[in-house]
Design a protein around this motif. Structure first.
Motif, mmCIF file in Angstrom:
data_model
loop_
_atom_site.group_PDB
_atom_site.id
_atom_site.type_symbol
_atom_site.label_atom_id
_atom_site.label_comp_id
_atom_site.label_asym_id
_atom_site.label_seq_id
_atom_site.Cartn_x
_atom_site.Cartn_y
_atom_site.Cartn_z
ATOM 1 N N GLU A 225 35.449 40.223 42.939
ATOM 2 C CA GLU A 225 36.014 39.334 41.958
ATOM 3 C C GLU A 225 35.402 37.847 41.952
ATOM 4 O O GLU A 225 35.402 37.370 40.911
ATOM 5 N N VAL A 228 32.814 37.207 39.208
ATOM 6 C CA VAL A 228 33.149 36.750 37.566
ATOM 7 C C VAL A 228 32.992 35.386 37.455
ATOM 8 O O VAL A 228 32.230 34.925 36.525
ATOM 9 N N ARG A 232 30.096 33.114 35.274
ATOM 10 C CA ARG A 232 30.407 32.352 34.143
ATOM 11 C C ARG A 232 30.194 30.716 34.540
ATOM 12 O O ARG A 232 29.714 29.974 33.702
ATOM 13 N N ASP A 254 35.624 47.618 35.473
ATOM 14 C CA ASP A 254 36.376 46.517 35.152
ATOM 15 C C ASP A 254 35.697 45.218 35.338
ATOM 16 O O ASP A 254 36.287 44.339 34.724
ATOM 17 N N LYS A 258 35.253 41.867 32.715
ATOM 18 C CA LYS A 258 35.597 40.239 32.889
ATOM 19 C C LYS A 258 34.451 39.254 32.497
ATOM 20 O O LYS A 258 35.099 38.189 32.714
#
Length: 344
Positions: A225, A228, A232, A254, A258
């Motif tokens: 996670e 992500v 960004r 998934d 994101k």
């Protein structure tokens, strides 16, 4: 001759003795010089009996290279002794897609029972193999077949996937590669060779992240996670212009969803079992989800030319035909660096 065959549902492949094949009219026999090991092989061998459609026994190997050994009646334009690579996604040769060299999207292959070598037809993990038509052979020239055989899939498949997004990969764009294994590490090199994008590699394995950096990734992060926000942050919050998923499982799909940007591409390359919701409120505006398959015959020429320039290479571990089952064990365990190649 010896061949590596999948013979029993759920069992490991076996090295067996089979009859040496003879080419029929219009066919070509190759003396195999190299055959690549692929996750697709493991995928089809993991299928339960009710889903398995490839026939038994099946000689494996949809990445193949060899020397022209014998010509069937009517074959012209080929010389015995020529070193060639095998274009694997065979089609009918006559439909609209095939007329463009897009045999990977042949409109009639299923109807006519045409299957790729190693994925229905006898494959390259044998001392000899039959190629159904000389148009499915691409000259290797001075390229080493052992070092380059995997480009027939592990190079062609990412190349085709990336070319579909290359117009968006302008200076300042970010391309994410999820899975830096057999296909992914080649995809990273292709991105560096044909686009100015910043390339980010994601994987759960530290040694594959090291490989990603070695072959040209600008950044390499653990595929969790936290990736992500890292992606960004690299893009000023916009997200990735393109995400190339070489795994295709639900967690990676998934994760990719994101981080993809407005107007970006999420490209499913890996043969996994994941899926994505696609609706007006499910995706960033103008983003696309694509699931390309293999590549065009003309693109295989282009991939091999990239190899000739040194822009693309495949990290390989070489195994004899007798040791081929061990290659699949290492593939299953995730301990290969790059791609395994079988040399009869």
């Amino acid at each position: 001759m010896k061949a590596l065959q999948y013979r029993t549902i759920g069992a490991a492949p076996e090295v067996v003795e089979v009859e040496t094949p003879e080419p029929g009219p219009g066919q070509v026999r190759l003396k195999v010089t190299a055959a690549g090991v692929c996750h697709s092989d493991s995928f089809i061998m993991s299928l339960p009996e009710e889903q398995y459609i490839y026939g038994l026994p099946l000689t494996l190997g949809h990445e193949g290279a060899g020397v022209v050994d014998k010509l069937g009646d009517g074959v012209t334009g080929l010389e015995v002794g020529t070193s060639v690579a095998v274009y694997g996604p065979w089609g009918c040769g006559h439909c609209y897609a095939c007329a463009q060299g897009h045999e990977n999207y042949c409109e009639r292959a299923g109807e006519l029972g045409i299957a790729p070598p190693g994925l229905g037809a006898p494959g390259a993990m044998a001392e000899y193999m039959i190629v159904d038509d000389p148009r499915h052979l691409v000259p290797l020239g001075d390229l080493d077949p052992v070092q380059n055989v995997s480009l027939t899939d592990a190079g062609l498949t990412p190349y085709h996937a990336i070319k579909g997004s290359v117009a968006k990969l302008v200076p300042g764009s970010v391309a994410v590669v999820i899975g830096a294994g057999g296909l992914g590490h080649v995809g990273i090199q292709i991105l560096r060779a044909i686009s100015p994008a910043t390339v980010v590699a994601l994987d759960l394995s530290e040694h594959k992240l090291e490989l990603a950096t070695d072959v040209g990734a600008h950044h390499a992060f653990l595929s969790d996670e936290s990736a992500v926000e890292k992606v960004r942050a690299l893009t000023g919050g916009r997200g990735a212009t393109a995400v190339f998923d070489f795994v295709g499982m639900q967690p990676t799909m998934d994760l990719g969803a994101k981080m993809v940007a407005v107007g970006g591409d999420q490209v499913m390359v890996g043969v996994g079992t994941g899926s994505l919701p696609v609706g007006f409120l499910d995706r960033p505006f103008e983003s696309q989800v694509r699931a390309p398959y293999w590549g065009y015959r003309s693109e295989l020429f282009e991939v091999l030319d990239l190899a000739r320039t040194g822009a693309v290479h495949v990290e390989t571990e070489v195994f004899s035909l007798d040791d081929a089952p061990k290659a699949y064990e290492k593939l299953h365990d995730g301990t290969l660096r790059g791609r395994a190649v079988i040399v009869p």
